[in-house]
Enzyme design. Structure first.
Site, PDB file in Angstrom:
ATOM      1  N   GLU A  29       0.990  -1.564  -0.130  1.00  0.00           N
ATOM      2  CA  GLU A  29      -0.037  -0.010  -0.117  1.00  0.00           C
ATOM      3  C   GLU A  29       1.031   1.091   0.053  1.00  0.00           C
ATOM      4  O   GLU A  29       1.039   1.830   0.862  1.00  0.00           O
ATOM      5  CB  GLU A  29      -0.651   0.298   1.300  1.00  0.00           C
ATOM      6  CG  GLU A  29      -2.101   1.174   1.133  1.00  0.00           C
ATOM      7  CD  GLU A  29      -2.770   1.425   2.352  1.00  0.00           C
ATOM      8  OE1 GLU A  29      -3.002   0.294   2.702  1.00  0.00           O
ATOM      9  OE2 GLU A  29      -3.617   2.464   2.860  1.00  0.00           O
ATOM     10  N   LYS A  88      -2.657  -1.971  -3.326  1.00  0.00           N
ATOM     11  CA  LYS A  88      -3.201  -1.348  -3.028  1.00  0.00           C
ATOM     12  C   LYS A  88      -3.081   0.388  -3.239  1.00  0.00           C
ATOM     13  O   LYS A  88      -1.889   1.018  -1.716  1.00  0.00           O
ATOM     14  CB  LYS A  88      -3.301  -1.335  -1.579  1.00  0.00           C
ATOM     15  CG  LYS A  88      -4.770  -0.739  -0.298  1.00  0.00           C
ATOM     16  CD  LYS A  88      -5.286  -1.424   0.785  1.00  0.00           C
ATOM     17  CE  LYS A  88      -6.283   0.611   1.278  1.00  0.00           C
ATOM     18  NZ  LYS A  88      -6.549  -0.930   3.264  1.00  0.00           N
TER      19      LYS A  88
HETATM   20  C1  5MM Z   1      -7.949   1.671   8.687  1.00  0.00           C
HETATM   21  O1  5MM Z   1      -6.638   2.201   8.648  1.00  0.00           O
HETATM   22  C2  5MM Z   1      -5.662   1.671   7.829  1.00  0.00           C
HETATM   23  C3  5MM Z   1      -4.558   1.558   9.126  1.00  0.00           C
HETATM   24  O2  5MM Z   1      -4.559   3.293   9.501  1.00  0.00           O
HETATM   25  P1  5MM Z   1      -3.539   2.950  11.242  1.00  0.00           P
HETATM   26  O3  5MM Z   1      -2.676   2.612  10.625  1.00  0.00           O
HETATM   27  O4  5MM Z   1      -3.124   4.952  10.921  1.00  0.00           O
HETATM   28  O5  5MM Z   1      -4.347   3.179  12.271  1.00  0.00           O
HETATM   29  C4  5MM Z   1      -4.960   2.520   6.728  1.00  0.00           C
HETATM   30  O6  5MM Z   1      -3.424   1.729   6.110  1.00  0.00           O
HETATM   31  C5  5MM Z   1      -6.126   1.808   6.028  1.00  0.00           C
HETATM   32  O7  5MM Z   1      -6.115   0.622   5.792  1.00  0.00           O
HETATM   33  C6  5MM Z   1      -5.980   2.406   4.316  1.00  0.00           C
HETATM   34  O8  5MM Z   1      -5.101   3.989   4.482  1.00  0.00           O
HETATM   35  C7  5MM Z   1      -6.896   2.438   3.480  1.00  0.00           C
HETATM   36  O9  5MM Z   1      -8.033   3.015   4.461  1.00  0.00           O
HETATM   37  P2  5MM Z   1      -9.383   3.961   3.655  1.00  0.00           P
HETATM   38  O10 5MM Z   1      -9.927   4.699   4.797  1.00  0.00           O
HETATM   39  O11 5MM Z   1      -7.708   4.766   3.105  1.00  0.00           O
HETATM   40  O12 5MM Z   1      -9.376   3.410   3.086  1.00  0.00           O
END
Ligand code: 5MM
Length: 341
Positions: free
Chosen positions: A178, A220
Site C-alpha cells: 500500500e 493497494k
Molecule cells: C483502517 O485504517 C488503516 C490503518 O490506519 P492507522 O494505522 O493510521 O491507524 C489504514 O492503513 C487504511 O487501511 C488505509 O489507509 C485505507 O483506508 P481508507 O480509509 O483510506 O480507505
C-alpha cells in the site's frame, strides 16, 4: 515449505469477482480517536465490540473476501470466545493483519515520513501465520507539495515495502502493498497522477530487486484525484481514466489484483469512481480495500450501543453491497441504492 502457487491462489481469492477487502485495521490510537468522535468511550472492550459488529455482519462474505485487522484485534475474541482470525475463517473470510508500526518522520526529508516495522518482522509474521493470518498489509504514506514527494522519501518507502513483501511471501502470507499518495493539499489531479506514477515505478523496481513474486501480491494504491483543498472537481469518468492510465504505465501485468484505498473520499464518491473504472480493459481485477468508506457509516449507526448492532451491520452491509455491485457492472443499480440510502 511455501509453494508460490498457494500465494498466488490466496491473492486471487482476495480479489475474486465481486469481492473487495474490508480494512478494519486502525491502530489503537486511530481507533480510539474515531470512537471518541462518535461519542463512544475508547476502551479496549469498545474497540473489540466495534470490530465484532463489523466481522459478524450477516453475509459479509458475499461482497468481502477478507478483513484486515490490527494486532490488538487479532489477539482478541468475539463474545462467543472465538479468536477473531478463527471467527473470520469460520465464515469464509480471509484473516489479514496490519504489520507495519506506523509512518515516522524521515531524516533529512522535512515533512515526509517513512513507514517502520521491519525489525523482528520475520518472527512476527510467523506468529501471525500460526494464528491464522493469510495476508498482511503495510502502508507507506507519500505527500505532495513544496517539492514533495522527494526521491529520498519515495525510495525509502519503496525499499521498506519490498523488504516487507519478501518477508511475507517467505512466511506464506500474501502482502498487500500500500503506497498511499495522500489527498491532503491543494495540488492538482495532474500532480497526483505524476506523484502516483513516480511512486509506483519506484515500488515495482524495489519489489523486483527484492525477489517478490508479483502474482502473489495485491497492490493497494490511491485513486488519482485532485488535492482535497484544490477546489478542482473530478467526475468519476475523469478519475477512472486518470487512475487507469497511471496504473497501465506503472503496474506490471503479473500483479494479482489492485484493491484501492478510499483515502478520505466520501463513501458514495469512492464507489462511483470504482464503478467508472470497471469499463476499462486492464490485466488486473480492480476492486476495493476501503477503510473509512466502508466503516464510517457503520460506526455512526452503531454508536456503541448493544441495541444498535443491527443498525451498524446494516450500514456496513449497504456499503459493501454498493461496492460489490459496482464491481460487477451493476453500477447503475448500486448508485441508485446508494443515493436513496
Ligand atoms: C483502517 O485504517 C488503516 C490503518 O490506519 P492507522 O494505522 O493510521 O491507524 C489504514 O492503513 C487504511 O487501511 C488505509 O489507509 C485505507 O483506508 P481508507 O480509509 O483510506 O480507505
Amino acid at each position: 515449505m511455501i509453494v508460490q502457487a498457494e500465494l498466488a491462489a490466496t491473492a486471487a481469492e482476495m480479489v475474486a469477482p465481486g469481492k473487495g477487502i474490508l480494512a478494519a485495521d486502525e491502530s489503537i490510537a486511530t481507533m480510539s480517536a474515531r470512537l471518541e468522535k462518535a461519542g463512544v468511550e475508547p476502551t479496549e472492550e469498545n474497540r473489540r465490540a466495534y470490530r465484532e459488529v463489523l466481522v459478524t455482519t450477516p453475509a459479509l462474505n458475499q461482497g468481502v473476501s477478507g478483513v484486515i485487522l490490527c494486532d490488538e484485534t487479532f489477539r482478541q475474541a468475539t463474545s462467543d470466545g472465538k479468536p477473531f482470525p478463527v471467527a473470520l475463517a469460520d465464515t469464509g473470510l480471509l484473516p489479514g493483519i496490519k504489520v507495519d508500526t506506523g509512518a515516522k518522520p524521515l531524516a533529512a526529508a522535512p515533512g515526509e515520513k517513512v513507514t517502520e516495522g521491519l525489525d523482528g518482522l520475520r518472527e512476527r509474521l510467523s506468529d501471525y501465520a500460526a494464528l491464522g493470518a493469510r495476508f498482511a498489509k503495510w502502508r507507506a504514506v507519500i505527500v505532495i507539495g513544496d517539492g514533495k514527494p522527494s526521491g529520498r522519501a519515495r525510495r525509502a518507502n519503496a525499499h521498506a515495502l519490498a523488504r516487507y513483501a519478501a518477508l511475507c511471501q517467505e512466511a506464506g502470507v500474501v502482502p498487500i502493498v500500500e503506497p498511499e499518495v495522500l489527498m491532503d493539499g491543494d495540488h492538482s489531479m495532474a500532480a497526483c497522477a505524476a506523484a502516483t506514477a513516480a511512486t509506483l515505478h519506484e515500488v515495482f523496481a524495489e519489489l523486483r530487486e527484492a525477489g517478490v513474486e508479483l502474482d502473489g501480491i495485491v497492490l493497494k494504491p490511491n485513486m488519482v484525484v485532485p488535492g482535497k483543498s484544490s477546489g478542482e472537481v473530478a467526475k468519476p469518468d475523469q478519475v477512472a481514466k486518470a487512475t487507469v492510465d497511471t496504473l497501465r504505465g506503472a503496474v506490471p501485468e503479473e500483479v494479482a489484483g489492485i484493491a484501492f484505498l478510499s483515502g478520505g473520499q466520501p463513501a458514495e464518491q469512492a464507489t462511483d469512481n470504482l464503478a467508472a473504472m470497471q469499463g476499462y480493459d486492464v490485466p488486473w481485477p480492480l476492486t476495493f480495500s476501503f477503510g473509512r468508506a466502508l466503516v464510517d457509516p457503520a460506526l455512526a449507526a452503531w454508536q456503541g450501543s448493544p441495541d444498535r448492532v443491527a443498525a451498524g451491520q446494516e450500514a456496513l452491509a449497504h456499503r459493501v453491497n454498493c461496492n460489490s455491485a459496482a464491481l460487477t457492472g451493476d453500477d447503475g443499480e448500486a448508485a441508485a441504492r446508494d443515493h436513496v440510502a
